[in-house]
Design a protein around this motif. Structure first.
Motif, short mmCIF file in Angstrom:
data_model
loop_
_atom_site.label_atom_id
_atom_site.label_comp_id
_atom_site.label_asym_id
_atom_site.label_seq_id
_atom_site.Cartn_x
_atom_site.Cartn_y
_atom_site.Cartn_z
N MET A 114 0.82 -1.20 0.00
CA MET A 114 0.00 0.00 0.00
C MET A 114 0.86 1.26 0.00
O MET A 114 0.53 2.26 -0.65
CB MET A 114 -0.93 0.02 1.22
CG MET A 114 -2.02 -1.02 1.17
SD MET A 114 -3.13 -0.73 -0.19
CE MET A 114 -3.10 -2.31 -0.99
N ILE A 115 1.99 1.24 0.72
CA ILE A 115 2.90 2.39 0.72
C ILE A 115 3.50 2.60 -0.66
O ILE A 115 3.62 3.73 -1.14
CB ILE A 115 3.99 2.21 1.80
CG1 ILE A 115 3.38 2.31 3.20
CG2 ILE A 115 5.12 3.21 1.63
CD1 ILE A 115 4.32 1.93 4.31
N GLN A 116 3.86 1.50 -1.34
CA GLN A 116 4.40 1.61 -2.69
C GLN A 116 3.34 2.16 -3.66
O GLN A 116 3.65 3.01 -4.49
CB GLN A 116 4.89 0.24 -3.17
CG GLN A 116 6.12 -0.26 -2.45
CD GLN A 116 7.32 0.61 -2.72
OE1 GLN A 116 7.55 1.06 -3.82
NE2 GLN A 116 8.08 0.87 -1.68
N LEU A 117 2.11 1.68 -3.55
CA LEU A 117 1.05 2.18 -4.42
C LEU A 117 0.78 3.66 -4.17
O LEU A 117 0.54 4.43 -5.12
CB LEU A 117 -0.24 1.38 -4.20
CG LEU A 117 -0.25 -0.03 -4.77
CD1 LEU A 117 -1.55 -0.72 -4.40
CD2 LEU A 117 -0.06 -0.02 -6.27
N GLY A 142 2.97 5.84 -3.14
CA GLY A 142 4.10 6.57 -3.71
C GLY A 142 3.96 6.75 -5.21
O GLY A 142 4.21 7.84 -5.75
N PHE A 143 3.54 5.70 -5.91
CA PHE A 143 3.32 5.83 -7.36
C PHE A 143 2.14 6.75 -7.66
O PHE A 143 2.16 7.49 -8.64
CB PHE A 143 3.08 4.45 -7.99
CG PHE A 143 4.33 3.65 -8.15
CD1 PHE A 143 5.34 4.06 -9.00
CD2 PHE A 143 4.49 2.46 -7.48
CE1 PHE A 143 6.49 3.33 -9.17
CE2 PHE A 143 5.64 1.71 -7.62
CZ PHE A 143 6.65 2.15 -8.47
N ASN A 144 1.12 6.71 -6.84
CA ASN A 144 -0.04 7.58 -7.05
C ASN A 144 0.33 9.04 -6.82
O ASN A 144 -0.12 9.92 -7.55
CB ASN A 144 -1.18 7.15 -6.13
CG ASN A 144 -2.49 7.78 -6.52
OD1 ASN A 144 -2.71 8.11 -7.68
ND2 ASN A 144 -3.36 7.96 -5.54
N ASP A 145 1.14 9.31 -5.82
CA ASP A 145 1.55 10.69 -5.53
C ASP A 145 2.45 11.26 -6.62
O ASP A 145 2.45 12.47 -6.87
CB ASP A 145 2.27 10.76 -4.18
CG ASP A 145 1.32 10.49 -3.01
OD1 ASP A 145 0.09 10.56 -3.22
OD2 ASP A 145 1.82 10.20 -1.91
N ASN A 146 3.24 10.43 -7.30
CA ASN A 146 4.14 10.88 -8.37
C ASN A 146 3.43 10.95 -9.72
O ASN A 146 4.06 11.32 -10.71
CB ASN A 146 5.34 9.95 -8.49
CG ASN A 146 6.26 10.08 -7.30
OD1 ASN A 146 6.27 11.08 -6.61
ND2 ASN A 146 7.05 9.04 -7.05
N ASN A 147 2.15 10.59 -9.77
CA ASN A 147 1.38 10.56 -11.01
C ASN A 147 2.06 9.74 -12.10
O ASN A 147 2.12 10.13 -13.26
CB ASN A 147 1.09 11.98 -11.51
CG ASN A 147 0.16 12.72 -10.60
OD1 ASN A 147 -0.74 12.13 -10.01
ND2 ASN A 147 0.39 14.01 -10.44
N GLU A 148 2.61 8.58 -11.75
CA GLU A 148 3.29 7.73 -12.70
C GLU A 148 2.34 6.76 -13.41
O GLU A 148 2.72 6.12 -14.37
CB GLU A 148 4.38 6.92 -11.99
CG GLU A 148 5.50 7.75 -11.46
CD GLU A 148 6.57 6.92 -10.80
OE1 GLU A 148 6.67 5.73 -11.09
OE2 GLU A 148 7.30 7.48 -9.98
#
Length: 75
Positions: free
Chosen positions: A53-56, A58-64
Motif C-alpha cells: 500500500m505504501i508503494q502504491l 508513492g506511485f499515485n503521488d508521483n502521477n506515474e
C-alpha cells in the motif's frame, strides 16, 4: 522402485514433518504456541500488505500511472 517411494515417505514422515508433530502435542497445553506458524504467516502477510500500500501511494503521488480512459489501443 517401490523402495524409493518408501524412502521418500520415511523422510517426510520421520524427518521433515517432525517439528509439526511437536506442535500437535503443544496444542493441548497452549493454543497460541501451537498455532505459531499461522501467526507468523499472518504477520508476514500484514507487513507485505502495508508495504504494498505504501508503494502504491508513492506511485499515485508521483502521477506515474496512466489514468487515461482507454488503456489499450483497441478500446
Amino acid at each position: 522402485m517401490k523402495d524409493l517411494f518408501y524412502a521418500i515417505q520415511d523422510f517426510f514422515v520421520d524427518v521433515a514433518f517432525a517439528p509439526l508433530d511437536m506442535l500437535r502435542f503443544l496444542e493441548l497445553e497452549n493454543w497460541f504456541l501451537a498455532n505459531g506458524v499461522n501467526w507468523l504467516f499472518m504477520i508476514i502477510g500484514a507487513i507485505a500488505m502495508v508495504y504494498w500500500m505504501i508503494q502504491l501511494k508513492g506511485f499515485n503521488d508521483n502521477n506515474e500511472e496512466d489514468k487515461s480512459i482507454s488503456s489499450h489501443s483497441y478500446l
